[in-house]
Design a protein around this motif. Structure first.
Motif, mmCIF file in Angstrom:
data_model
loop_
_atom_site.group_PDB
_atom_site.id
_atom_site.type_symbol
_atom_site.label_atom_id
_atom_site.label_comp_id
_atom_site.label_asym_id
_atom_site.label_seq_id
_atom_site.Cartn_x
_atom_site.Cartn_y
_atom_site.Cartn_z
ATOM 1 N N TYR A 195 0.839 -1.204 0.000
ATOM 2 C CA TYR A 195 0.000 0.000 0.000
ATOM 3 C C TYR A 195 0.876 1.257 0.000
ATOM 4 O O TYR A 195 0.510 2.274 -0.602
ATOM 5 C CB TYR A 195 -0.941 0.010 1.198
ATOM 6 C CG TYR A 195 -1.970 1.113 1.103
ATOM 7 C CD1 TYR A 195 -3.063 0.990 0.248
ATOM 8 C CD2 TYR A 195 -1.823 2.291 1.827
ATOM 9 C CE1 TYR A 195 -3.987 2.014 0.122
ATOM 10 C CE2 TYR A 195 -2.738 3.318 1.711
ATOM 11 C CZ TYR A 195 -3.823 3.171 0.853
ATOM 12 O OH TYR A 195 -4.732 4.193 0.717
ATOM 13 N N ALA A 196 2.037 1.199 0.643
ATOM 14 C CA ALA A 196 2.972 2.326 0.585
ATOM 15 C C ALA A 196 3.475 2.528 -0.844
ATOM 16 O O ALA A 196 3.638 3.669 -1.302
ATOM 17 C CB ALA A 196 4.135 2.095 1.533
ATOM 18 N N ALA A 197 3.723 1.422 -1.567
ATOM 19 C CA ALA A 197 4.123 1.525 -2.979
ATOM 20 C C ALA A 197 3.014 2.174 -3.800
ATOM 21 O O ALA A 197 3.284 3.005 -4.679
ATOM 22 C CB ALA A 197 4.465 0.140 -3.531
ATOM 23 N N TYR A 198 1.772 1.808 -3.507
ATOM 24 C CA TYR A 198 0.634 2.432 -4.190
ATOM 25 C C TYR A 198 0.590 3.939 -3.897
ATOM 26 O O TYR A 198 0.364 4.753 -4.806
ATOM 27 C CB TYR A 198 -0.666 1.774 -3.746
ATOM 28 C CG TYR A 198 -1.905 2.554 -4.109
ATOM 29 C CD1 TYR A 198 -2.380 2.576 -5.416
ATOM 30 C CD2 TYR A 198 -2.587 3.297 -3.138
ATOM 31 C CE1 TYR A 198 -3.508 3.315 -5.761
ATOM 32 C CE2 TYR A 198 -3.710 4.038 -3.471
ATOM 33 C CZ TYR A 198 -4.163 4.050 -4.779
ATOM 34 O OH TYR A 198 -5.270 4.782 -5.114
ATOM 35 N N ALA A 199 0.799 4.320 -2.641
ATOM 36 C CA ALA A 199 0.774 5.739 -2.268
ATOM 37 C C ALA A 199 1.863 6.522 -2.988
ATOM 38 O O ALA A 199 1.661 7.675 -3.380
ATOM 39 C CB ALA A 199 0.925 5.882 -0.756
ATOM 40 N N LEU A 200 3.035 5.903 -3.175
ATOM 41 C CA LEU A 200 4.113 6.560 -3.920
ATOM 42 C C LEU A 200 3.679 6.811 -5.359
ATOM 43 O O LEU A 200 3.844 7.916 -5.890
ATOM 44 C CB LEU A 200 5.368 5.691 -3.883
ATOM 45 C CG LEU A 200 6.560 6.186 -4.706
ATOM 46 C CD1 LEU A 200 7.117 7.476 -4.136
ATOM 47 C CD2 LEU A 200 7.663 5.111 -4.763
ATOM 48 N N ALA A 201 3.100 5.786 -5.984
ATOM 49 C CA ALA A 201 2.709 5.909 -7.388
ATOM 50 C C ALA A 201 1.551 6.885 -7.577
ATOM 51 O O ALA A 201 1.496 7.613 -8.577
ATOM 52 C CB ALA A 201 2.330 4.537 -7.940
ATOM 53 N N VAL A 206 15.363 7.436 2.317
ATOM 54 C CA VAL A 206 14.154 7.982 2.935
ATOM 55 C C VAL A 206 13.120 6.871 3.069
ATOM 56 O O VAL A 206 13.180 5.852 2.383
ATOM 57 C CB VAL A 206 13.563 9.145 2.111
ATOM 58 C CG1 VAL A 206 14.581 10.268 1.957
ATOM 59 C CG2 VAL A 206 13.072 8.673 0.741
ATOM 60 N N ILE A 207 12.169 7.072 3.970
ATOM 61 C CA ILE A 207 11.074 6.134 4.187
ATOM 62 C C ILE A 207 9.797 6.753 3.631
ATOM 63 O O ILE A 207 9.502 7.923 3.902
ATOM 64 C CB ILE A 207 10.919 5.810 5.687
ATOM 65 C CG1 ILE A 207 12.105 4.961 6.159
ATOM 66 C CG2 ILE A 207 9.602 5.083 5.965
ATOM 67 C CD1 ILE A 207 12.097 4.657 7.646
ATOM 68 N N VAL A 208 9.053 5.971 2.863
ATOM 69 C CA VAL A 208 7.796 6.431 2.265
ATOM 70 C C VAL A 208 6.624 5.875 3.063
ATOM 71 O O VAL A 208 6.595 4.677 3.382
ATOM 72 C CB VAL A 208 7.701 5.991 0.790
ATOM 73 C CG1 VAL A 208 6.313 6.301 0.226
ATOM 74 C CG2 VAL A 208 8.783 6.673 -0.038
ATOM 75 N N LEU A 209 5.650 6.735 3.380
ATOM 76 C CA LEU A 209 4.466 6.335 4.143
ATOM 77 C C LEU A 209 3.215 6.866 3.455
ATOM 78 O O LEU A 209 3.253 7.921 2.805
ATOM 79 C CB LEU A 209 4.555 6.864 5.573
ATOM 80 C CG LEU A 209 5.705 6.282 6.408
ATOM 81 C CD1 LEU A 209 5.855 7.035 7.720
ATOM 82 C CD2 LEU A 209 5.486 4.792 6.668
ATOM 83 N N PRO A 210 2.078 6.166 3.612
ATOM 84 C CA PRO A 210 0.858 6.543 2.886
ATOM 85 C C PRO A 210 0.043 7.632 3.587
ATOM 86 O O PRO A 210 -1.096 7.419 3.996
ATOM 87 C CB PRO A 210 0.093 5.220 2.825
ATOM 88 C CG PRO A 210 0.475 4.513 4.073
ATOM 89 C CD PRO A 210 1.924 4.874 4.308
ATOM 90 N N THR A 211 0.612 8.809 3.699
ATOM 91 C CA THR A 211 -0.075 9.971 4.239
ATOM 92 C C THR A 211 0.586 11.201 3.636
ATOM 93 O O THR A 211 1.781 11.186 3.333
ATOM 94 C CB THR A 211 0.006 10.013 5.777
ATOM 95 O OG1 THR A 211 -0.648 11.195 6.257
ATOM 96 C CG2 THR A 211 1.451 10.026 6.254
ATOM 97 N N LEU A 212 -0.192 12.263 3.470
ATOM 98 C CA LEU A 212 0.383 13.488 2.910
ATOM 99 C C LEU A 212 1.185 14.273 3.942
ATOM 100 O O LEU A 212 1.990 15.124 3.584
ATOM 101 C CB LEU A 212 -0.729 14.356 2.324
ATOM 102 C CG LEU A 212 -1.448 13.752 1.106
ATOM 103 C CD1 LEU A 212 -2.556 14.689 0.636
ATOM 104 C CD2 LEU A 212 -0.473 13.473 -0.026
#
Length: 273
Positions: free
Chosen positions: A219-225, A239-245
């Motif tokens: 889901y984090a990969a989806y949020a990046l895309a 860096v760390i990617v998380l699913p929030t703005l």
């Protein structure tokens, strides 16, 4: 598009891959989860790369060693407002999450040998190397250490680091109960389902904890895309990617459930002598 999440294990043949792909549901768009049998680094990388240009991947492991950017006396510490004597042996991304009550495992420096319990990190480094063709996501912003990924983030890389525990915290807005408790498991499954993640074979309830963590990474990969995520850290060391703005100032646990006190021990009657 295939959004791939990988949960890393110290056991060589136990790397867990989950992918999400979009499907138009009856009421809204769904993210259909596909769960793969565990395998080694080569098998997982071969499967992800087999999706070609449709693959975006997030791995639950450090993307590289610590570069000691927060060592004592360095100006970045003052810029980030870090207290004296703390976070000196952390990556920037780890420190910025840790002070929000999102603790991570410490990552060794580049010249430090991995100890036995850190074997899983070495496996993570292998996975990032095996998927290097996707290119590691590195935001270009100099002097900025957290920001939304923005539209078109994939031009900066289709591979990123994430942290499933923090993924669930950002989706829920608080720290859930431990994942091995019934309520903690239910919260994690609900967080994914509310974001449109569907599992056609059991509704996520038949999945292992490793599979759920890999699903959160996907889901984090989806949020990046989709441009619906944020990144935190320093691009020089990852860096760390998380699913929030935008991250909250802190993520606390909910108050514990009520529990009644046991009966107090009886005291002997006072002596009449």
């Amino acid at each position: 598009m295939r959004y791939c999440g990988i949960d890393v294990s110290a056991k060589p043949a136990n790397q867990q891959l989950v992918t999400l792909h979009e499907r138009r549901g009856a009421d809204a768009q769904e993210l259909v989860a596909t769960f793969y049998e565990p395998g080694d680094v080569d098998a997982v990388a071969r499967t992800v790369l087999g999706f070609g240009g449709e693959a975006v991947a997030a791995i639950d492991a450090p993307s590289g060693p610590r570069l000691d950017l927060l060592a004592a006396g360095l100006p970045l510490r003052m810029e980030l407002g870090l207290p004296h004597g703390r976070y000196e042996r952390m990556r920037v991304c780890d420190a910025l999450l840790f002070r929000r009550r999102l603790p991570l495992y410490p990552v060794p420096s580049a010249d430090q040998a991995l100890s036995r319990w850190e074997t899983w990190m070495a496996v993570g480094f292998e996975l990032f190397a095996a998927l290097d063709g996707l290119e590691l996501f590195r935001p270009p912003a100099a002097g900025v250490h957290e920001a939304p990924v923005g539209d078109g983030a994939l031009r900066l890389g289709r591979l990123c680091e994430t942290y499933p525990d923090a993924v669930f915290c950002t989706l829920l807005g608080h720290r859930p109960s431990p994942k091995r408790t019934p309520w903690g498991l239910q919260q994690r499954i609900a967080a994914l389902r509310l974001r449109g993640v569907v599992d056609d074979d059991g509704g996520l309830w038949h999945r292992t904890l490793d599979e759920l963590d890999a699903c959160a990474a996907a889901y984090a990969a989806y949020a990046l895309a989709a441009g619906q995520g944020c990144w935190v850290g320093d691009a020089r060391e990852g860096v760390i990617v998380l699913p929030t703005l935008g991250l909250a100032e802190r993520y606390d646990r909910l108050p514990p459930p009520a529990r009644s006190a046991l009966s107090a021990p009886r005291r002997p009657p006072p002596s009449t002598r």
